[in-house]
Scaffold this active site. Sequence first.
Site, PDB file in Angstrom:
ATOM      1  CE  LYS A 152      -3.170   2.754   2.757  1.00 30.13           C
ATOM      2  NZ  LYS A 152      -4.430   2.794   3.475  1.00 30.13           N
ATOM      3  CG  HIS A 295     -10.686 -29.092 -36.689  1.00 29.42           C
ATOM      4  ND1 HIS A 295     -10.336 -27.757 -36.625  1.00 29.42           N
ATOM      5  CD2 HIS A 295     -10.233 -29.548 -37.871  1.00 29.42           C
ATOM      6  CE1 HIS A 295      -9.689 -27.433 -37.730  1.00 29.42           C
ATOM      7  NE2 HIS A 295      -9.613 -28.495 -38.504  1.00 29.42           N
TER       8      HIS A 295
END
Length: 536
Positions: A152, A295
Amino acid sequence: MSGPTHDPSLYRERDLVPVRRALLSVSDKRRIPELAAALAEAGAEIVSTGSTAQTIRDAGFPVTDVASVTGAREMLDGRVKTLHPSVHAGLLADLRLEHHERELADLDIEPFELVVVNLYPFAATVAAGASEFDAVEQIDIGGPAMVRASAKNHANVAIVVSPDGYDDIMGALAAGGTTLAQRKALAREAFRHTAAYDVAVASWLGSVVAPDQAADESPFPAWVAGTWTKQADLRYGENSHQAAALFASEGIRPGIAQAVQLHGKEMSYNNYVDADAAVRAAFDFDEPAVAIIKHANPCGIAIASPGASDPIADAHRRAHECDPVSAFGGVIAANRPVTRAMAETVAEIFTEVLVAPAFDAEAVELLTAKKNIRLLTLPEGFAPTEVEIRQVSGGLLMQQADRHFAPASEWTLVTGEPADAATLADLEFAWRAVRAVKSNAILLASGGASVGVGMGQVNRVDSCRLAVERAGERAAGAVSASDAFFPFADGLQMLIDGGVRAVVQPGGSVRDEEVVEAARAAGITMYFTGERHFFH
Ligand SMILES: NC(=O)c1ncn([C@@H]2O[C@H](COP(=O)(O)O)[C@@H](O)[C@H]2O)c1NC=O
């Protein structure tokens, strides 16, 4: 909102912050002497906790015990050591503000400019099978508090959460301090780190210690979270105008995302999708098995013939024979190490990806001579996925993977002669293989190998037609599996006309009688499994 209102005129600029005082409190002591040496060289005071301080002292560098900063000894078996205003005010004071500087001086508290913390190894402790008691003790509290406070306060403090960051910080020390840009980037890493840590703790509590509901009510917790780290930007997604990337999470079992690439061009998005489908299919079998995917669907899947001299090579040869045209440019998975003999046949066919648990040295030598093939080894600890997650708009779907398999001993013979052992084995193979095929799925098999696959059609008749067409002459005498019931007899009739002699399917259609009658009229054998294997 509490806290000061933002009056820019009160904030002094702070970019380069020289490190005068550093706080080191680490579980992972790697490279600590090296870092202490760099801090000593830069003239910084080192404040440290228990065994971190000891490591620094043993390495011959001066260190201040955190207890002499807090004026309090470590308490409660180490549960409280750095949780003290003398530490946290030193981490949180915003020295861009004159009144913070004054307040700190009034309190006789020194600020920190560098914090190096790494946390108790909670996830590793749980993964090693620790007891609940030991796991709870490995929930770090003081560490994350310092990490979050420093992150922070990145305007003033640099926070490092991993030995991987030491080189950069030592570079900054040599350069006279950390820049704001560096501290911001470190704060970003720090909050990611504590977020992942909290996810691990919360997930463990919700699944092991205090599940939201009994497992018989729902196997899924009421809350799920994950943190995902980018492994690679991919060249593009399914199509070249789509950007794509691969992410991995430490919270789940290793799989295709952690596979190690031994050779070949960069993996593409479609390569990953197909490699995953190939692995899913091949690893559904205990026997040596190979799946060839195009696929996301198998164009060939086979297990080794009994007594084959090189089982995995045999499985590959037979999987390839199913549909050599479609196998061109395929993605292959083997559930056993790739041998030289398998490599020899793969090398003759244009193949996008070959993934396996391992490769014999001779197979690597042979295949690395091929420029276009990608070779992947599965990571240690790989096991088929247990829970499948799929994104839908606005949410996720989760399901247990389709791992349950009804063996032939649980099937019901609904018409025809009971199958002999070999036919039953073929039917079992087909029943397992068909669940690797997208619905509606029909798979024709013979001798533990697919010979015709009808996949992904929006009606079952078309899947039957495709499977029979693809099998050609091989349909005669083959067995067939259907992933779900035949809603009408028409699809089955196509299999019969093609020469299929035994069929396994779930049953359960309102027209089962009609379907069974068609089988009876043709004199073929039909089993019901009582469960289906849709796969979308
Ligand atoms: N309780 C506390 O005040 C506290 N302060 C720091 N720790 C952790 O203690 C570890 C270092 O302790 P040591 O230097 O004694 O090995 C670090 O992983 C750090 O995150 C703490 N431990 C757990 O919460």
